[in-house]
Design an enzyme around this catalytic site. Sequence first.
Site, PDB file in Angstrom:
ATOM      1  CG  HIS A  32      53.484  28.308  14.307  1.00 24.66           C
ATOM      2  ND1 HIS A  32      53.886  27.360  15.219  1.00 24.66           N
ATOM      3  CD2 HIS A  32      52.194  28.001  14.004  1.00 24.66           C
ATOM      4  CE1 HIS A  32      52.894  26.514  15.452  1.00 24.66           C
ATOM      5  NE2 HIS A  32      51.857  26.892  14.724  1.00 24.66           N
ATOM      6  CG  ASP A  55      41.150  31.098   2.365  1.00 25.25           C
ATOM      7  OD1 ASP A  55      42.128  31.237   3.099  1.00 25.25           O
ATOM      8  OD2 ASP A  55      41.236  30.715   1.175  1.00 25.25           O
ATOM      9  N   GLY A  90      41.436  31.731  12.372  1.00 26.88           N
ATOM     10  CA  GLY A  90      41.968  30.364  12.386  1.00 26.88           C
ATOM     11  C   GLY A  90      41.785  29.744  13.755  1.00 26.88           C
ATOM     12  N   GLY A  91      40.625  29.958  14.350  1.00 29.32           N
ATOM     13  CA  GLY A  91      40.372  29.601  15.746  1.00 29.32           C
ATOM     14  C   GLY A  91      40.012  28.162  16.001  1.00 29.32           C
ATOM     15  CG  ASP A  97      39.757  27.023  11.262  1.00 29.68           C
ATOM     16  OD1 ASP A  97      40.151  26.478  10.207  1.00 29.68           O
ATOM     17  OD2 ASP A  97      40.457  27.101  12.283  1.00 29.68           O
TER      18      ASP A  97
END
Length: 495
Positions: free
Chosen positions: A374, A354, A301-302, A324
Amino acid sequence: MKYPDLFPFSWFKGFRPESNDNLETKSPLRQLADIISSSVDQIDATFKDRGQKYPNLDAPFDPTTPAEATALSPEVIHCSSLIVAACAHLSATVNIPTKLLFDVGGGFHLSAALGVIIEGNVVEILHDHPSGLGVYDISAKNGMEPTRLARLLRLLATHHVFIETSPNVFKNNKLSSMLDTHKSFDTIQSKPEDKYVGTSGISALFAHTCDEVMKGSAFLTETLTDPDIGASGAVEDCPLAVAFKFKKSFWEWLEEPRNEYRMNRFMLAMEGSAKLEPSDAILRGYQWGNLPPQSLVVDVGGSLGHIVREIRNAYPGLKYVVQDRPAVIESARQIWEKAIPSISDGSVVLQVHDFLKPQPILDARIFLCRGVIHDYSYSVAKLILRNLRDAATENTELLIIDTITPYACLDDNQARVGYGIMGTETLPPPTPLLANLGKANAVPYILDSQVLVVLNGEERTIGSFTELLKDSGWKITRVFTISGSSGKQILAAPV
């Protein structure tokens, strides 16, 4: 711009707590007043030693001045945090309860007013009038009804955002000037979709907060009391989705054709929030230099790969993968190929993936998740971390960079042994302050509410992180705290 420590709940050098005997003879009001007085004395002494004066609230913010640099130094930030905590605690103690509750319950009016002011470009209009400008002159530019505009500006000025210099005349101050894009009103009017392009991103961040986040938060009650989705952790069941009537993730909603403005604003807001972190924060905790040459770093998820660029600049001997969504990776590829042509050498791979599906890389030395976990509820975060655990070798490490929210009470386990995790031990603040410094440390809890509203996410306590990682096959081995950074670096190993 230097960013102050948003989580200043550890002890600070130079403060000498009184003995319990002395505390027992003083009322809580006097104890709080003494904390304020002692902390002010220390700040005054610091500025006097440097031949400076504390920055004026009535003047626009200028991060280049020596005084602002001193105000954001660690020793002053610690004293300032105790002052804010003690002042808020003192105010809550002596204020009429109904007045305080009205201030809390009506806080959404401040968000609404701020949103109007930002969209009306009031800060930029006032930028050219440092002595102030009448509300009718402001209205002549942005077309807003002047008496209503004055009422909103007065509400904000009452909370120290803007100054009313004379009846219906307003000017910027330190707080309002933080929202300045430093573009002329005419420039913004000629191309409003580019208002936030090339700016710090601060104004974009608060525009997003006062738009999508505030509107979504209005549906918290409806969402949490709904028997079908009230306990759901799915991203499509968050309050924002209920408010705007969509059944998909926030990211998918932003990518819809009608949301180009919001998408661009959000991306610039996130870019701006990243700039608030110390530029070398990623290099000041985990020891990247200890990794063997050619070790593989996978940024899960960079986004556009800005964190990998920082690490790669310092450690070019490692290999990197940025993962990503397809649209994000396409944008990242354009940026990397333009700015860093050497990406073609294979040392950095931009990969569509994903992270809710099995991780395809099985030889990573370290998985990096910055600002990812988060965004998701316990069940979804567990799935992400389990996918990484299934792809890990016995030597793979996991580095999560996220907020750790302190409890609002004393936690004996953390105070004594820090849950057995190096870097989590804390010391309590002076009596009678809240264990988390209350108002002085409110930001992580506001962020927690924001990710709940927008994504069904969570800013977690150390206890929650410990449980989540254990449940997904990992064990926390160390936590790094970076001065000036809002996030902690949470290092874990597979179990």
